[in-house]
Design a protein around this motif. Structure first.
Motif, PDB file in Angstrom:
ATOM      1  N   ALA A 152      -6.910  -1.467  -4.839  1.00 31.41           N
ATOM      2  CA  ALA A 152      -5.498  -1.088  -4.683  1.00 31.41           C
ATOM      3  C   ALA A 152      -5.398   0.378  -4.268  1.00 31.41           C
ATOM      4  O   ALA A 152      -4.574   0.742  -3.420  1.00 31.41           O
ATOM      5  CB  ALA A 152      -4.735  -1.331  -5.983  1.00 31.41           C
ATOM      6  N   ALA A 153      -6.261   1.222  -4.862  1.00 28.67           N
ATOM      7  CA  ALA A 153      -6.271   2.639  -4.494  1.00 28.67           C
ATOM      8  C   ALA A 153      -6.655   2.824  -3.036  1.00 28.67           C
ATOM      9  O   ALA A 153      -6.107   3.688  -2.334  1.00 28.67           O
ATOM     10  CB  ALA A 153      -7.242   3.406  -5.396  1.00 28.67           C
ATOM     11  N   ALA A 154      -7.602   2.002  -2.533  1.00 25.36           N
ATOM     12  CA  ALA A 154      -7.980   2.073  -1.120  1.00 25.36           C
ATOM     13  C   ALA A 154      -6.796   1.726  -0.233  1.00 25.36           C
ATOM     14  O   ALA A 154      -6.604   2.316   0.845  1.00 25.36           O
ATOM     15  CB  ALA A 154      -9.148   1.125  -0.838  1.00 25.36           C
ATOM     16  N   ASN A 155      -5.970   0.772  -0.674  1.00 20.90           N
ATOM     17  CA  ASN A 155      -4.781   0.411   0.094  1.00 20.90           C
ATOM     18  C   ASN A 155      -3.774   1.551   0.119  1.00 20.90           C
ATOM     19  O   ASN A 155      -3.145   1.812   1.146  1.00 20.90           O
ATOM     20  CB  ASN A 155      -4.135  -0.849  -0.486  1.00 20.90           C
ATOM     21  CG  ASN A 155      -4.714  -2.129   0.080  1.00 20.90           C
ATOM     22  OD1 ASN A 155      -4.222  -2.673   1.055  1.00 20.90           O
ATOM     23  ND2 ASN A 155      -5.807  -2.589  -0.528  1.00 20.90           N
ATOM     24  N   PHE A 156      -3.604   2.236  -1.016  1.00 17.28           N
ATOM     25  CA  PHE A 156      -2.692   3.366  -1.047  1.00 17.28           C
ATOM     26  C   PHE A 156      -3.145   4.475  -0.098  1.00 17.28           C
ATOM     27  O   PHE A 156      -2.333   5.231   0.437  1.00 17.28           O
ATOM     28  CB  PHE A 156      -2.572   3.921  -2.465  1.00 17.28           C
ATOM     29  CG  PHE A 156      -1.771   3.062  -3.388  1.00 17.28           C
ATOM     30  CD1 PHE A 156      -0.488   2.652  -3.055  1.00 17.28           C
ATOM     31  CD2 PHE A 156      -2.299   2.648  -4.599  1.00 17.28           C
ATOM     32  CE1 PHE A 156       0.261   1.859  -3.910  1.00 17.28           C
ATOM     33  CE2 PHE A 156      -1.569   1.845  -5.464  1.00 17.28           C
ATOM     34  CZ  PHE A 156      -0.279   1.448  -5.113  1.00 17.28           C
ATOM     35  N   ILE A 301     -16.692  -9.279  -3.602  1.00 18.37           N
ATOM     36  CA  ILE A 301     -15.421  -9.682  -4.217  1.00 18.37           C
ATOM     37  C   ILE A 301     -14.443  -8.510  -4.196  1.00 18.37           C
ATOM     38  O   ILE A 301     -13.242  -8.687  -3.953  1.00 18.37           O
ATOM     39  CB  ILE A 301     -15.640 -10.192  -5.646  1.00 18.37           C
ATOM     40  CG1 ILE A 301     -16.523 -11.445  -5.629  1.00 18.37           C
ATOM     41  CG2 ILE A 301     -14.315 -10.524  -6.312  1.00 18.37           C
ATOM     42  CD1 ILE A 301     -16.943 -11.925  -7.004  1.00 18.37           C
ATOM     43  N   THR A 302     -14.947  -7.297  -4.463  1.00 18.84           N
ATOM     44  CA  THR A 302     -14.077  -6.120  -4.429  1.00 18.84           C
ATOM     45  C   THR A 302     -13.503  -5.921  -3.035  1.00 18.84           C
ATOM     46  O   THR A 302     -12.322  -5.600  -2.866  1.00 18.84           O
ATOM     47  CB  THR A 302     -14.855  -4.867  -4.869  1.00 18.84           C
ATOM     48  OG1 THR A 302     -15.400  -5.078  -6.172  1.00 18.84           O
ATOM     49  CG2 THR A 302     -13.941  -3.656  -4.902  1.00 18.84           C
ATOM     50  N   GLY A 303     -14.340  -6.124  -2.015  1.00 18.10           N
ATOM     51  CA  GLY A 303     -13.853  -6.027  -0.647  1.00 18.10           C
ATOM     52  C   GLY A 303     -12.842  -7.106  -0.320  1.00 18.10           C
ATOM     53  O   GLY A 303     -11.864  -6.864   0.401  1.00 18.10           O
ATOM     54  N   CYS A 304     -13.065  -8.311  -0.857  1.00 11.16           N
ATOM     55  CA  CYS A 304     -12.112  -9.391  -0.650  1.00 11.16           C
ATOM     56  C   CYS A 304     -10.769  -9.050  -1.304  1.00 11.16           C
ATOM     57  O   CYS A 304      -9.702  -9.310  -0.737  1.00 11.16           O
ATOM     58  CB  CYS A 304     -12.671 -10.691  -1.235  1.00 11.16           C
ATOM     59  SG  CYS A 304     -11.661 -12.135  -0.896  1.00 11.16           S
ATOM     60  N   LEU A 305     -10.831  -8.451  -2.482  1.00 10.76           N
ATOM     61  CA  LEU A 305      -9.615  -7.992  -3.143  1.00 10.76           C
ATOM     62  C   LEU A 305      -8.892  -6.963  -2.281  1.00 10.76           C
ATOM     63  O   LEU A 305      -7.656  -6.954  -2.192  1.00 10.76           O
ATOM     64  CB  LEU A 305      -9.958  -7.381  -4.507  1.00 10.76           C
ATOM     65  CG  LEU A 305     -10.148  -8.362  -5.653  1.00 10.76           C
ATOM     66  CD1 LEU A 305     -10.880  -7.696  -6.811  1.00 10.76           C
ATOM     67  CD2 LEU A 305      -8.801  -8.891  -6.127  1.00 10.76           C
ATOM     68  N   ASN A 306      -9.665  -6.122  -1.636  1.00 13.07           N
ATOM     69  CA  ASN A 306      -9.099  -5.116  -0.741  1.00 13.07           C
ATOM     70  C   ASN A 306      -8.239  -5.768   0.341  1.00 13.07           C
ATOM     71  O   ASN A 306      -7.104  -5.348   0.600  1.00 13.07           O
ATOM     72  CB  ASN A 306     -10.250  -4.320  -0.112  1.00 13.07           C
ATOM     73  CG  ASN A 306      -9.788  -3.252   0.841  1.00 13.07           C
ATOM     74  OD1 ASN A 306      -9.153  -2.296   0.457  1.00 13.07           O
ATOM     75  ND2 ASN A 306     -10.142  -3.421   2.109  1.00 13.07           N
TER      76      ASN A 306
END
Length: 458
Positions: A152-156, A301-306
């Motif tokens: 979520a922080a990467a998206n921000f 999985i973390t990248g998929c969440l991204n």
């Protein structure tokens, strides 16, 4: 946007979803988009999730692959009519009006953030491989929340960071799947597969129940249709990319799941929190291979969440621009990401993770996946119904009989398949999914009332 019809039916004109936006996805990029979104993090946990049903779940996987291709064909035909971004909420809206479009958008958005919570829970089992959590539910919840908020922080930070994370994770996610799906087949033992039907229910019921769980691994088949506004020659490319991406993903999935079933003894697989790590351990005869795969799986999985967090923000953003979602969802930050949408899905995912770990973490992933199945199938169902509606209208116009019969079969089977999966999700998942769906009705009522009040004042 303009809904173009292959059956020449008259449809309402709508404003373009993204004026002046350049179409940048060719066939290869659109196919990669479909495969990248289908092959997410859920597959890393699903072999253990469906193992209690026995090897009958492999039959469900094969049937689901065929059904997913049907959905890909359906979305390809629908994209010919409405080649714009928004896909699964555009089709019901154009066919049945704003309320149907809102329900589809709301359900798809719910599927996104529930899916995000499920993916975050899936990370826990693989973290436990190299950092033992000793069954501490508090620590498990902290790991799941960290897996949610870091992307979520990467998206921000903006779309550039999202893209960088996505490129790395897309490469990493194929490593454990390809290793197990190819090398692993040479180490398969027949006695590891366990009984054909271990569920205690009828074979038909076991197939339906396991298929409802496995659908989670095919979510993303609609990716090219959802991004049709970015695809070059979408009338042709969306359908081809959807089918090619689905077929490629299905092949990797099926081979990988068969290998896991044959590498990990059935009684152990049903209790595994990291089935692909256990499968690699069975190949290497030690624990280093499983640890390496677990690290890759966490990154994947973390990248998929991204990517899913971005999608969860973009869907309500598109609907908000059409007045079908609250206005704050239409706000875009400096990084080009709808910030309010990111906050909303992250907070809702946090609440769902906390609720499920409090209620019973042993069934968290299964519950989240089944809710996702229901909320994901509602837009599929409505999209298939929209195609049937347009085909019924087209019977009054000049339509080639062969093409009409083909499209009717694809749309009818897609509708029946979506309905069957909703039924297979079970009473609890349908009950909770309906609550999520109906919770959006007051939002629609408020938006509709405010819009009509503004129109009356004008």
């Amino acid at each position: 946007m303009t809904a173009t019809s292959t059956t020449e039916a008259t449809e309402p004109e709508r404003a373009p979803a993204a004026p002046g936006r350049r179409r940048t996805f060719g066939l290869a990029a659109a196919t990669a988009l479909v495969m990248g979104n289908i092959i997410g993090g859920g597959i890393f946990a699903l072999p253990a999730t469906v193992a209690p049903y026995g090897t009958v779940s492999l039959l469900a996987f094969a049937m689901l692959s065929v059904a997913a291709v049907l959905l890909a064909l359906l979305f390809g035909r629908l994209a010919r009519r409405s080649p714009v971004t928004g896909g699964l909420y555009v089709y019901p809206r154009d066919a049945f009006g704003d309320f149907a479009g809102f329900l589809s958008a709301w359900s798809y958005w719910t599927m996104c953030w529930v899916s995000i919570a499920a993916l975050a829970v899936a990370v826990v089992g693989y973290v436990d491989v190299f950092i033992p959590l000793h069954g501490n539910h508090t620590l498990e919840a902290v790991v799941a929340l960290a897996a949610l908020w870091l992307p979520a922080a990467a998206n921000f930070a903006g779309t550039r960071w999202v893209g960088a994370v996505q490129v790395v994770s897309t490469v990493l996610k194929f490593v454990p799947l390809l290793v197990v799906a190819t090398v692993g087949l040479f180490f398969v033992r027949a006695d590891n597969f366990g009984p054909f039907n271990a569920s205690g229910q009828s074979a038909t019921g076991a197939v339906a129940a396991s298929a409802a769980l496995l659908l989670y691994s095919f979510l993303g088949v609609e990716s090219a249709a959802m991004s049709a506004g970015e695809v070059r020659d979408p009338e042709r490319t969306v359908g081809r990319a959807s089918v090619l991406g689905t077929l490629g993903s299905a092949l990797v999935y099926l081979l990988g799941t068969v290998a896991v079933f044959g590498l990990v003894p059935h009684d152990r697989l049903t209790k595994s929190g990291a089935p692909f790590a256990d499968a690699v351990d069975a190949i290497t005869g030690g624990h280093w291979g499983g640890t390496a795969i677990a690290l890759v799986a966490v990154a994947s999985i973390t990248g998929c969440l991204n990517g899913w967090i971005l999608l969860a923000a973009q869907m309500p953003y598109a609907a908000a621009r059409d007045g079908l979602f609250p206005a704050p969802f239409a706000r875009v930050g400096k990084g080009g990401v709808p910030g309010f949408g990111v906050w909303a899905c992250a907070v809702l995912g946090t609440l769902l993770i906390a609720l499920n770990y409090t209620a019973g973490p042993d069934t968290t992933f299964r519950v989240l996946v089944l809710i996702t199945t229901f909320t994901g199938c509602v837009p599929y169902l409505l999209s298939a119904a929209a195609q049937l509606y347009w085909l019924a209208q087209g019977t009054r116009d000049r339509v080639r009989p062969a093409g009409l019969v083909r499209d009717l079969i694809v749309a009818a089977l897609s509708f029946a398949f979506s309905f069957w999966l909703i039924a297979g999700a079970g009473y609890a998942a349908v009950y909770q999914g309906v609550l999520f769906l109906f919770a959006g009705i007051p939002v629609y009522v408020w938006l509709r009332g405010r819009r009509e009040a503004r129109e009356q004042r004008a």
